[in-house]
Scaffold this active site. Structure first.
Site, PDB file in Angstrom:
ATOM      1  N   GLU A 392      -2.744  12.745   2.040  1.00  0.00           N
ATOM      2  CA  GLU A 392      -1.382  12.429   2.592  1.00  0.00           C
ATOM      3  C   GLU A 392      -0.734  12.884   3.668  1.00  0.00           C
ATOM      4  OE1 GLU A 392      -0.045  10.211   0.737  1.00  0.00           O
ATOM      5  OE2 GLU A 392      -1.442  10.234  -0.756  1.00  0.00           O
ATOM      6  N   HIS A 492      -7.585   0.337  -0.618  1.00  0.00           N
ATOM      7  CA  HIS A 492      -8.242   1.291  -1.350  1.00  0.00           C
ATOM      8  C   HIS A 492      -9.682   0.987  -1.904  1.00  0.00           C
ATOM      9  CE1 HIS A 492      -3.831   2.320  -1.789  1.00  0.00           C
ATOM     10  NE2 HIS A 492      -4.435   3.792  -1.556  1.00  0.00           N
TER      11      HIS A 492
HETATM   12 ZN   LIG Z   1      -3.525   6.751   1.220  1.00  0.00          ZN
END
Ligand SMILES: [Zn+2]
Ligand SMILES: [Ca+2]
Ligand SMILES: [Ca+2]
Ligand SMILES: [Ca+2]
Ligand SMILES: [Ca+2]
Length: 747
Positions: A392, A492
């Site tokens: 993050e 992703h």
């Molecule tokens: Zn991410």
């Protein structure tokens, strides 16, 4: 020292949270230190004359040396030139997929020079015709200037068209301490043809757009950044005049959204939505009004708490330190924005799940802070996991530098950089990194190559750098990449392709599932991390895709280390089947410095035409290397320069000609005033013209010197004439498809 804040959600008042969100914008990139003019007049207007052609564009005033450098096939390593190798025997049956990549690397044989940002800009605009097809209205606006640890200066420019920014079209130029151009690379949109006066005001367009969103907003979207006129384009959408606006809203279907929306400035139709929320795991991450985080909901960032507020808070507190000191000691970076920005982390957050319920599985970055749920069925205390926290935090690094668009390939690269740096923090910590310094050696464990295993309760919540397909979702091969629209275009899953390339670059070895056989030379985690950091810090642009990333990572490796590391990067991308060839930055493949000699295994995109010096043809053909521009080109594989590269296997091809009387032209620059009396064209089969006309640029106008008709017209003979710039026009296409020239000779 770094500073940080831990907060819990659901405590602050609604008004406070709305104000906070509106007052926070995306971190802006480092401000430019030099200003440039916005437009350049490259052309003179020819005066009228009976035997002149006023519909042809005049030649740009190009410095001869630059033309010679850029038009020589033996020294330029551009996408166009490199592609001719692997496509030379094929002919276009349908339009190739749009590819606006530009990659011109340093040539040891004929270097280019520039000192200031404006020098570099002019060099691209005035001498880049063969690659960029510069036209009136095109310009480059300096966005950032940086100096790297080797003393190179890196300028980043955004493309503009008639003064309006072109979204996602950026070029970086790397200039060495001796003023040699090391690299010109990025994305450029050629041949934009748009009326740049919108027929609608922004507010009218937004009214139409907001009611046309696929998911209906529950309330009027909050405008976070005012509308701005932007030319929007991407790999699927041709340039269109839009208003770009950043909005925040909720929908009943999937909850909270913060995104940039591109709205057609003439119809009000939304063209694209790009999210500004970067999620760690969920394949669609949202929050919902009342119960979950939302536009007017639970009060980000919440009320400040301390590390004593339980296990999750303690973990986030510790990881804030690890991530901060990893970036500080490894890269001399001061927090994610490199300006010591306070780390704000919110925990105990809740998000809407796919079934509409309110859950706590996920972690994400909002453009200004990190947010973590405490976990439900998939995750437990994700902020306490060092690799998730590092992931993050690294979205902040990316948003402050390359600002990779979070959609399709650039979005997958954005995700991969976060995984790479997330496991980087973990490896660094495992190996002994601390607030006092870096480890003396890097010794990753298997857990370090797993992403999220400390917080993920099931396999599907983990990712594996060493074997991406192990989780049943991620991709490990460019040829298998996901091309649909789910999960912002597979950000992703396609991230696994780069994750595996990074793992192989660090640890060496072969593809875990045997998709390719190349044995990659491992450089160790420290070098691999430095290479990825440098590329994302300096060279990646917002639209960097896998092919562009491969070339720029190789350049990063050579900049920081040597040709051995450059070769290892290429090997790692050969291993995952990302196309790309080795230019002459390090000499040819065979002398590239790789110590394994395995430069071609699994290299589906190979064909290194950029290294091949063509022998001059016999006779006195003075056209070699002279074609620098044309009225159109079919795709980057068919650049005008191919018509005069001395190689009959490469072609210049025009766009489709639906009407045979449609006229196309090609422009030549002989480099100096020369005498000639004949032009011969070797056409690509029947994709030929019935009529040819030849013009010479004389007294500031195109003067007709001769023409011919035939089926096809092959040669034009005329009384000996003189000139430097020549235009050849063609019409009456025999096959009504396009004009294709294998080679064009002048005698
Ligand atoms: Zn991410
Ligand atoms: Ca395009
Ligand atoms: Ca791990
Ligand atoms: Ca593993
Ligand atoms: Ca050719």
């Amino acid at each position: 020292m770094f500073s940080k804040t831990l907060v819990a959600t659901a405590v602050a008042a609604t008004l406070t949270s709305a104000y906070w969100l509106q007052s926070e914008t995306q971190p802006s990139v480092e401000s430019a230190t030099e200003n440039t003019g916005r437009t350049t007049e490259l052309r003179k207007i020819p005066s009228r004359h009976l035997t002149t052609n006023n519909s042809l564009p005049p030649p740009a005033p190009i410095p001869n040396q630059l033309v010679a450098n850029l038009s020589s096939s033996s020294t330029v390593n551009s996408q166009a030139q490199r592609n001719t190798g692997s496509h030379q025997s094929r002919f276009p049956q349908q339009r190739a997929s749009d590819d606006d990549n530009i990659f011109i690397s340093h040539s040891q044989k004929q270097p280019l020079f520039a000192t200031t940002a404006d020098d570099a800009r002019k060099l691209i605009l005035q001498s880049g015709n063969q690659h960029l097809q510069i036209q009136q209205g095109d310009d480059l606006l300096l966005k950032t200037s940086k100096r790297d640890q080797k003393g190179n200066v890196i300028y980043k420019y955004g493309q503009t068209y008639e003064g309006i920014p072109v979204f996602g079209r950026e070029l970086v130029v790397q200039i060495t301490p001796s003023d040699e151009v090391g690299l010109i690379a990025g994305q450029f949109e050629s041949n934009i043809k748009l009326d740049t006066s919108p027929s609608m005001t922004a507010s009218t367009a937004m009214d139409i757009a907001f009611s046309a969103f696929k998911e209906t907003p529950t309330d009027t979207p909050t405008v976070l950044e005012a509308p701005q006129l932007v030319v929007y384009t991407d790999e699927k959408i041709a340039p269109v005049l839009t208003y770009r606006v950043v909005v925040e809203y909720n929908t009943l279907q999937t909850g909270y959204k913060k995104e940039q929306v591109f709205i057609n400035a003439n119809s009000g139709q939304p063209i694209n939505h790009i999210t500004l929320i970067y999620s760690a795991f969920n394949y669609s991450i949202h929050t919902l009004n009342n119960q979950c985080l939302s536009q007017n909901g639970s009060g980000l960032p919440g009320t400040e708490i301390t590390k004593d507020d339980g296990e999750h808070a303690a973990g986030v507190d510790a990881n804030s330190g690890h991530a901060y000191w990893f970036y500080k000691h490894m890269f001399n970076r001061d927090s994610w924005d490199n300006s010591g920005r306070k780390l704000v982390s919110t925990i105990h957050a809740r998000f809407q799940g796919s079934n509409g319920s309110c859950g706590s599985d996920n972690a994400f970055f909002t453009g200004s802070q990190m947010i973590y749920g405490d976990g439900d069925t998939g995750l437990k205390n994700p902020g306490a996991a060092i690799d998730i926290f590092g992931h993050e935090f690294s979205h902040g690094f990316t948003s402050a530098e390359s600002n990779l668009t979070y959609q399709n390939q650039s979005g997958a690269i954005n995700e991969s950089i976060s995984d790479v740096m997330g496991v980087g923090v973990s490896i660094w910590k495992t190996s002994g990194g601390s607030s006092t310094g870096n480890p003396s050696s890097f010794n990753p464990t298997d857990k370090d190559w797993d992403m999220g295993e400390d917080a993920a309760l099931t396999q599907s919540w983990q990712r594996h750098m060493d074997d991406p397909e192990e989780n049943g979702k991620s991709k490990d091969d460019y040829n298998d990449r996901y091309t649909g629209s789910d999960d912002n275009g597979g950000v992703h899953s396609n991230s696994g392709i780069m994750n595996l390339a990074f793992y192989l670059l660090s640890e060496g070895g072969t593809h875990p599932r045997g998709n390719t056989t190349i044995d990659v030379t491992g450089l160790g985690a420290e070098k691999a991390l430095q290479i990825y950091y440098y590329a994302n810090d300096n060279l990646f642009t917002s639209s960097t895709n896998f092919e562009d990333a491969r070339q720029k990572l190789a350049t990063a490796a050579k900049t920081l280390y040597s040709c051995e590391e450059w070769e290892a990067v290429h090997q790692s991308y050969d291993a995952v089947n990302v196309p790309g060839t080795r230019g002459d930055e390090c000499g040819s493949d065979d002398t590239g410095g790789g110590d394994t000699g395995g430069g071609t295994g699994g290299d589906t995109g190979s064909g290194d035409a950029g290294d091949t010096t063509q022998p001059p043809s016999s006779g006195d053909n003075i056209a070699l290397g002279s074609a620098y521009s044309a009225s159109s080109q079919y795709s980057y594989n068919y650049a005008p320069g191919n018509a005069t590269d001395g190689n009959t296997g490469s072609y210049w091809v025009s766009r489709n000609i639906y009407n045979p009387s449609s006229t196309e032209h090609i422009l030549l620059n002989l480099g100096s005033n020369q005498s000639f009396s004949q032009i011969d064209i070797n056409w690509g089969g029947s994709d030929a013209a019935g009529n040819l006309s030849v013009y010479v640029w004389r007294n500031n106008q195109w003067t007709y010197v001769g023409g011919n008709s035939g089926s096809p017209a092959r040669s034009v003979n005329f009384a000996s004439t003189q000139g430097q710039y020549i235009a050849i026009t063609m019409k009456n296409g025999l096959y009504r498809r396009w004009y294709a020239i294998k080679e064009l000779e002048i005698h």
